[in-house]
Scaffold this motif. Sequence first.
Motif, PDB file in Angstrom:
ATOM      1  N   GLN A 150     -11.714  -2.855  -6.389  1.00  0.00           N
ATOM      2  CA  GLN A 150     -11.801  -4.250  -5.942  1.00  0.00           C
ATOM      3  C   GLN A 150     -10.444  -4.940  -6.017  1.00  0.00           C
ATOM      4  N   LEU A 151      -9.708  -4.684  -7.093  1.00  0.00           N
ATOM      5  CA  LEU A 151      -8.380  -5.282  -7.245  1.00  0.00           C
ATOM      6  C   LEU A 151      -7.402  -4.706  -6.222  1.00  0.00           C
ATOM      7  N   ILE A 152      -7.506  -3.413  -5.966  1.00  0.00           N
ATOM      8  CA  ILE A 152      -6.640  -2.778  -4.966  1.00  0.00           C
ATOM      9  C   ILE A 152      -6.894  -3.390  -3.590  1.00  0.00           C
ATOM     10  N   GLU A 153      -8.164  -3.494  -3.216  1.00  0.00           N
ATOM     11  CA  GLU A 153      -8.524  -4.055  -1.906  1.00  0.00           C
ATOM     12  C   GLU A 153      -8.036  -5.496  -1.774  1.00  0.00           C
ATOM     13  N   GLN A 154      -8.183  -6.259  -2.826  1.00  0.00           N
ATOM     14  CA  GLN A 154      -7.761  -7.657  -2.805  1.00  0.00           C
ATOM     15  C   GLN A 154      -6.258  -7.777  -2.550  1.00  0.00           C
ATOM     16  N   LEU A 155      -5.479  -6.972  -3.259  1.00  0.00           N
ATOM     17  CA  LEU A 155      -4.028  -7.051  -3.122  1.00  0.00           C
ATOM     18  C   LEU A 155      -3.547  -6.423  -1.814  1.00  0.00           C
ATOM     19  N   LEU A 156      -4.237  -5.404  -1.338  1.00  0.00           N
ATOM     20  CA  LEU A 156      -3.891  -4.835  -0.036  1.00  0.00           C
ATOM     21  C   LEU A 156      -4.054  -5.888   1.063  1.00  0.00           C
ATOM     22  N   THR A 157      -5.146  -6.640   0.983  1.00  0.00           N
ATOM     23  CA  THR A 157      -5.408  -7.697   1.964  1.00  0.00           C
ATOM     24  C   THR A 157      -4.311  -8.764   1.919  1.00  0.00           C
ATOM     25  N   GLN A 158      -3.869  -9.108   0.717  1.00  0.00           N
ATOM     26  CA  GLN A 158      -2.856 -10.151   0.558  1.00  0.00           C
ATOM     27  C   GLN A 158      -1.462  -9.678   0.953  1.00  0.00           C
ATOM     28  N   VAL A 159      -1.113  -8.467   0.541  1.00  0.00           N
ATOM     29  CA  VAL A 159       0.268  -7.986   0.683  1.00  0.00           C
ATOM     30  C   VAL A 159       0.496  -7.188   1.966  1.00  0.00           C
ATOM     31  N   PHE A 160      -0.540  -6.480   2.425  1.00  0.00           N
ATOM     32  CA  PHE A 160      -0.359  -5.540   3.540  1.00  0.00           C
ATOM     33  C   PHE A 160      -1.343  -5.893   4.663  1.00  0.00           C
ATOM     34  N   ASP A 161      -1.137  -7.060   5.265  1.00  0.00           N
ATOM     35  CA  ASP A 161      -2.035  -7.496   6.331  1.00  0.00           C
ATOM     36  C   ASP A 161      -1.793  -6.665   7.592  1.00  0.00           C
ATOM     37  N   GLU A 162      -2.596  -6.881   8.623  1.00  0.00           N
ATOM     38  CA  GLU A 162      -2.534  -6.047   9.827  1.00  0.00           C
ATOM     39  C   GLU A 162      -1.177  -6.112  10.519  1.00  0.00           C
ATOM     40  N   GLU A 163      -0.558  -7.283  10.522  1.00  0.00           N
ATOM     41  CA  GLU A 163       0.756  -7.418  11.166  1.00  0.00           C
ATOM     42  C   GLU A 163       1.785  -6.508  10.501  1.00  0.00           C
ATOM     43  N   LYS A 164       1.786  -6.480   9.174  1.00  0.00           N
ATOM     44  CA  LYS A 164       2.715  -5.604   8.462  1.00  0.00           C
ATOM     45  C   LYS A 164       2.333  -4.143   8.654  1.00  0.00           C
ATOM     46  N   GLN A 165       1.039  -3.861   8.709  1.00  0.00           N
ATOM     47  CA  GLN A 165       0.602  -2.484   8.951  1.00  0.00           C
ATOM     48  C   GLN A 165       1.141  -1.974  10.281  1.00  0.00           C
ATOM     49  N   ILE A 166       1.090  -2.827  11.302  1.00  0.00           N
ATOM     50  CA  ILE A 166       1.589  -2.428  12.626  1.00  0.00           C
ATOM     51  C   ILE A 166       3.090  -2.183  12.573  1.00  0.00           C
ATOM     52  N   ASP A 167       3.818  -3.061  11.895  1.00  0.00           N
ATOM     53  CA  ASP A 167       5.273  -2.888  11.757  1.00  0.00           C
ATOM     54  C   ASP A 167       5.599  -1.552  11.103  1.00  0.00           C
ATOM     55  N   VAL A 168       4.898  -1.240  10.020  1.00  0.00           N
ATOM     56  CA  VAL A 168       5.147   0.018   9.303  1.00  0.00           C
ATOM     57  C   VAL A 168       4.736   1.208  10.160  1.00  0.00           C
ATOM     58  N   ALA A 169       3.597   1.094  10.839  1.00  0.00           N
ATOM     59  CA  ALA A 169       3.109   2.192  11.687  1.00  0.00           C
ATOM     60  C   ALA A 169       4.088   2.476  12.822  1.00  0.00           C
ATOM     61  N   VAL A 170       4.669   1.431  13.396  1.00  0.00           N
ATOM     62  CA  VAL A 170       5.651   1.607  14.479  1.00  0.00           C
ATOM     63  C   VAL A 170       6.892   2.337  13.952  1.00  0.00           C
ATOM     64  N   LYS A 171       7.366   1.944  12.781  1.00  0.00           N
ATOM     65  CA  LYS A 171       8.541   2.609  12.194  1.00  0.00           C
ATOM     66  C   LYS A 171       8.268   4.086  11.943  1.00  0.00           C
ATOM     67  N   LEU A 172       7.097   4.367  11.416  1.00  0.00           N
ATOM     68  CA  LEU A 172       6.736   5.759  11.152  1.00  0.00           C
ATOM     69  C   LEU A 172       6.576   6.524  12.459  1.00  0.00           C
ATOM     70  N   ALA A 173       5.981   5.902  13.457  1.00  0.00           N
ATOM     71  CA  ALA A 173       5.811   6.536  14.767  1.00  0.00           C
ATOM     72  C   ALA A 173       7.165   6.850  15.395  1.00  0.00           C
ATOM     73  N   GLU A 174       8.112   5.950  15.243  1.00  0.00           N
ATOM     74  CA  GLU A 174       9.459   6.165  15.796  1.00  0.00           C
ATOM     75  C   GLU A 174      10.117   7.378  15.151  1.00  0.00           C
ATOM     76  N   LYS A 175       9.909   7.561  13.841  1.00  0.00           N
ATOM     77  CA  LYS A 175      10.448   8.745  13.157  1.00  0.00           C
ATOM     78  C   LYS A 175       9.849  10.026  13.732  1.00  0.00           C
ATOM     79  N   ILE A 176       8.543   9.998  13.973  1.00  0.00           N
ATOM     80  CA  ILE A 176       7.855  11.175  14.513  1.00  0.00           C
ATOM     81  C   ILE A 176       8.386  11.508  15.900  1.00  0.00           C
TER      82      ILE A 176
END
Length: 277
Positions: A150-176
């Motif tokens: 529950q604490l992990i999910e709460q902090l993931l929602t606060q710190v790693f929202d969808e916009e940041k997830q997309i940014d990170v996913a794009v960076k990782l995709a570019e490496k691939i």
Amino acid sequence: MIKIKEITKLKKLYKVTFTEPLTYKDWDEEQDKIYVCEDTVVKFMLTRDKALTEGEFEQLLSFDHFAQGKALALYFISFKPRTSSEVKKYLFEHHIQSSQIEAIIDYLGKNNLINDRAYIESYIRGKIRAANAGPYQIMQKLRMKGLESQLIEQLLTQVFDEEKQIDVAVKLAEKIVHQKASRLTLQQLKQKVTQTLTTKGFSYNVSAIALETLELEADEENELELLYNELEKTARKYSRRYEGYELKQRITQALARKGFDFGSISSAIREYDFEEE
């Protein structure tokens, strides 16, 4: 009364010897000595010939178990941040009593020496900076450290929202893409990017958005070269067991499974000289 015969300073602990063997509820047999830490010696002002009541002796042992466990915990967390679950496991493995473990964890928490919330947040931010993991993988890794879902999910929602997830996913995709583009067709590359992103813990939706953001285009010359190279290897393999129409069918199926376009496969097979096989 329990009387101290001698106190000897050792490398890390003090050996306290008694005038006669003692029996205690947590001991398997009588003992004429115990080993305590310096904090215990100081707190109880232990000296040669000092006498202790049974109640004082029990308090001494309880305090010393806590003090030695606390020292172990402080040593363990001195190398890097730890979760409360990791510290509990470490203390248990070093035979610290369960009741003392809880007291030590409480002490460390009140003094902000361990903080599961801060640990989770720091871990998530580290993964965001490294751009190498999505929320589902982060969740799994943190759960393995004994942290509350529950604490992990709460902090993931606060710190790693969808916009940041997309940014990170794009960076990782570019490496691939940088690593694999020259060795894969466009279709294979897209499959590789999507597969890697989902394996790394991103949702299919975020993976799809990241892939679309890259706006990948086919390098026709490279794709044709990849197709012919694969055709040659596949033809060499299957021509040992098949011939004619069945050989071409087997090759077509094999190349299609590898992500090559059916039209391109058919064209390449028509041009390929099977007589050389």
